[in-house]
Design an enzyme around this catalytic site. Structure first.
Site, PDB file in Angstrom:
ATOM      1  N   ASN A   9     -13.395  10.156   8.985  1.00 24.65           N
ATOM      2  CA  ASN A   9     -13.667   9.109   7.999  1.00 24.65           C
ATOM      3  C   ASN A   9     -14.381   7.979   8.736  1.00 24.65           C
ATOM      4  O   ASN A   9     -13.751   7.260   9.510  1.00 24.65           O
ATOM      5  CB  ASN A   9     -12.346   8.618   7.393  1.00 24.65           C
ATOM      6  CG  ASN A   9     -12.537   7.407   6.487  1.00 24.65           C
ATOM      7  OD1 ASN A   9     -13.671   7.047   6.150  1.00 24.65           O
ATOM      8  ND2 ASN A   9     -11.448   6.781   6.089  1.00 24.65           N
ATOM      9  N   LYS A  11     -15.610   5.305   7.563  1.00 23.70           N
ATOM     10  CA  LYS A  11     -15.415   3.979   6.967  1.00 23.70           C
ATOM     11  C   LYS A  11     -16.781   3.265   6.871  1.00 23.70           C
ATOM     12  O   LYS A  11     -17.773   3.926   6.609  1.00 23.70           O
ATOM     13  CB  LYS A  11     -14.369   3.192   7.759  1.00 23.70           C
ATOM     14  CG  LYS A  11     -13.072   4.016   7.937  1.00 23.70           C
ATOM     15  CD  LYS A  11     -11.926   3.235   8.486  1.00 23.70           C
ATOM     16  CE  LYS A  11     -10.698   4.161   8.620  1.00 23.70           C
ATOM     17  NZ  LYS A  11      -9.510   3.448   9.067  1.00 23.70           N
ATOM     18  N   HIS A  89      -7.488   5.865  -0.148  1.00 23.20           N
ATOM     19  CA  HIS A  89      -7.250   5.391   1.223  1.00 23.20           C
ATOM     20  C   HIS A  89      -6.546   4.031   1.163  1.00 23.20           C
ATOM     21  O   HIS A  89      -6.826   3.218   0.280  1.00 23.20           O
ATOM     22  CB  HIS A  89      -8.581   5.274   1.973  1.00 23.20           C
ATOM     23  CG  HIS A  89      -8.385   5.070   3.439  1.00 23.20           C
ATOM     24  ND1 HIS A  89      -8.066   3.848   3.971  1.00 23.20           N
ATOM     25  CD2 HIS A  89      -8.417   5.946   4.474  1.00 23.20           C
ATOM     26  CE1 HIS A  89      -7.914   3.976   5.290  1.00 23.20           C
ATOM     27  NE2 HIS A  89      -8.134   5.244   5.615  1.00 23.20           N
ATOM     28  N   GLU A  91      -6.966   1.428   2.776  1.00 27.76           N
ATOM     29  CA  GLU A  91      -7.867   0.268   2.816  1.00 27.76           C
ATOM     30  C   GLU A  91      -8.416  -0.036   1.426  1.00 27.76           C
ATOM     31  O   GLU A  91      -8.648  -1.192   1.086  1.00 27.76           O
ATOM     32  CB  GLU A  91      -8.982   0.521   3.843  1.00 27.76           C
ATOM     33  CG  GLU A  91      -8.428   0.419   5.262  1.00 27.76           C
ATOM     34  CD  GLU A  91      -9.178   1.216   6.306  1.00 27.76           C
ATOM     35  OE1 GLU A  91     -10.281   1.713   6.024  1.00 27.76           O
ATOM     36  OE2 GLU A  91      -8.623   1.359   7.420  1.00 27.76           O
ATOM     37  N   GLU A 157      -1.073   8.855   5.955  1.00 24.01           N
ATOM     38  CA  GLU A 157      -1.565   7.848   6.892  1.00 24.01           C
ATOM     39  C   GLU A 157      -0.672   6.611   6.819  1.00 24.01           C
ATOM     40  O   GLU A 157      -0.862   5.755   5.939  1.00 24.01           O
ATOM     41  CB  GLU A 157      -3.000   7.436   6.547  1.00 24.01           C
ATOM     42  CG  GLU A 157      -4.009   8.559   6.619  1.00 24.01           C
ATOM     43  CD  GLU A 157      -5.421   8.031   6.835  1.00 24.01           C
ATOM     44  OE1 GLU A 157      -5.990   8.339   7.876  1.00 24.01           O
ATOM     45  OE2 GLU A 157      -5.928   7.301   5.975  1.00 24.01           O
ATOM     46  N   GLY A 163      -5.856   2.305  13.025  1.00 22.88           N
ATOM     47  CA  GLY A 163      -6.653   1.399  13.843  1.00 22.88           C
ATOM     48  C   GLY A 163      -5.848   0.554  14.811  1.00 22.88           C
ATOM     49  O   GLY A 163      -6.369  -0.402  15.378  1.00 22.88           O
ATOM     50  N   SER A 202      -4.722   6.499  14.135  1.00 22.66           N
ATOM     51  CA  SER A 202      -4.843   6.460  15.596  1.00 22.66           C
ATOM     52  C   SER A 202      -4.786   7.829  16.252  1.00 22.66           C
ATOM     53  O   SER A 202      -4.232   7.982  17.346  1.00 22.66           O
ATOM     54  CB  SER A 202      -3.775   5.523  16.190  1.00 22.66           C
ATOM     55  OG  SER A 202      -3.998   4.188  15.766  1.00 22.66           O
TER      56      SER A 202
HETATM   57  P1  13P Z   1      -8.048   5.413  12.834  1.00 23.86           P
HETATM   58  O1  13P Z   1      -8.134   6.845  13.325  1.00 23.86           O
HETATM   59  O2  13P Z   1      -9.190   4.567  13.308  1.00 23.86           O
HETATM   60  O3  13P Z   1      -6.696   4.834  13.121  1.00 23.86           O
HETATM   61  O4  13P Z   1      -8.204   5.471  11.242  1.00 23.86           O
HETATM   62  C1  13P Z   1      -7.404   6.335  10.521  1.00 23.86           C
HETATM   63  C2  13P Z   1      -7.875   6.358   9.120  1.00 23.86           C
HETATM   64  O5  13P Z   1      -7.659   5.423   8.362  1.00 23.86           O
HETATM   65  C3  13P Z   1      -8.616   7.545   8.655  1.00 23.86           C
HETATM   66  O6  13P Z   1      -8.781   7.555   7.275  1.00 23.86           O
END
Ligand code: 13P
Length: 244
Positions: A9, A11, A89, A91, A157, A163, A202
């Site tokens: 992903n 982002k 997601h 976010e 997640e 992150g 992560s």
């Molecule tokens: P990270 O791998 O950067 O922690 O992000 C995970 C994520 O949100 C994937 O959708």
């Protein structure tokens, strides 16, 4: 063992020059590779991706078309050659205030457009600390999932692991994935067994083998470490249940 699924992903990262990273991603035996670049790169990514690497979107609108300035429909993604879309997601749930009902409408739109769909769930740190992680995930599953299991993938997640460089313990991952599997079996009957449950948050080349080695972990949803072919492929290699 069934094939693992490793999904990148990106982002809000990547410009045209970044397509070289996608072009450098090569499918491995035993591991399916999917990548979701930003909308602006979906068409270009479809054009450069090697056989066996599927490209998708990070979100879609629930309508096919209409007066929704700035939005992208599942049908538009399919038109570009996308094979899947990520919905719900954390976010988007926090930044755009998306509810379970909206996520469910997006799942239905994605399936109607012929896309596979990755539905994200996961608790916040406060919810885990309060002992409500399973209840939160249960509510998200119940509110976000459609009536049939076809084309569905779940990504667990935990928000606090995204992150941050922090990950749940192996025991926490396997407990939550087993819980999700139980809920999928309750919702879909035997078809719930075939739904891949990805872990995200992560995931890096050096922790992927342990995280993906847990019961009911079918693969990974990878953010930062999916931005280069080198680290993404290192995770895929660590995920491979049958190297060689
Ligand atoms: P990270 O791998 O950067 O922690 O992000 C995970 C994520 O949100 C994937 O959708």
């Amino acid at each position: 063992m069934t094939k693992r699924l490793v999904v990148g992903n990106w982002k809000m990262n990547g410009v045209t020059a970044s397509l070289g990273e996608i072009a450098g991603m090569d499918a491995l035996a035993g591991v399916d590779l999917w990548v979701a670049p930003p909308f602006t790169l979906v068409g270009g990514a479809v054009a450069v991706a090697r056989d066996g690497v599927r490209i998708g979107g990070q979100d879609c609108h629930h309508a096919v078309s209409g007066a929704h300035t700035g939005c992208i429909s599942a049908a538009m993604l399919a038109d570009l050659g996308a094979a899947f879309v990520i919905v719900g997601h954390s976010e988007r749930r926090s930044d755009q205030g998306e509810t379970d009902a909206e996520v469910r409408a997006k799942v239905l739109a994605a399936r109607a457009a012929g896309l596979d769909v990755i539905v994200c769930v996961g608790e916040s740190e406060a919810q885990r600390d309060a002992g409500t992680a399973e209840a939160v995930v249960d509510g998200q599953l119940g509110g976000s999932l459609p009536g049939t299991a076809d084309g569905l993938v779940i990504a667990y997640e935990p928000v606090w692991a995204i992150g941050t460089g922090r990950t749940p313990s192996s025991a926490e991952v396997s407990a939550m994935h087993s819980f999700i599997r139980t809920r999928l079996l309750a919702l879909f009957g035997a078809a719930g067994q075939g739904i891949a449950i990805l872990y995200g948050g992560s995931v890096k080349p050096d922790n992927a083998a342990v995280l993906l080695g847990q019961a009911d972990v079918g693969g990974a949803l990878v953010g930062g470490a999916s931005l280069t072919a080198a680290s993404f492929l290192a995770i895929a290699a660590a995920a491979n249940p049958s190297p060689g």
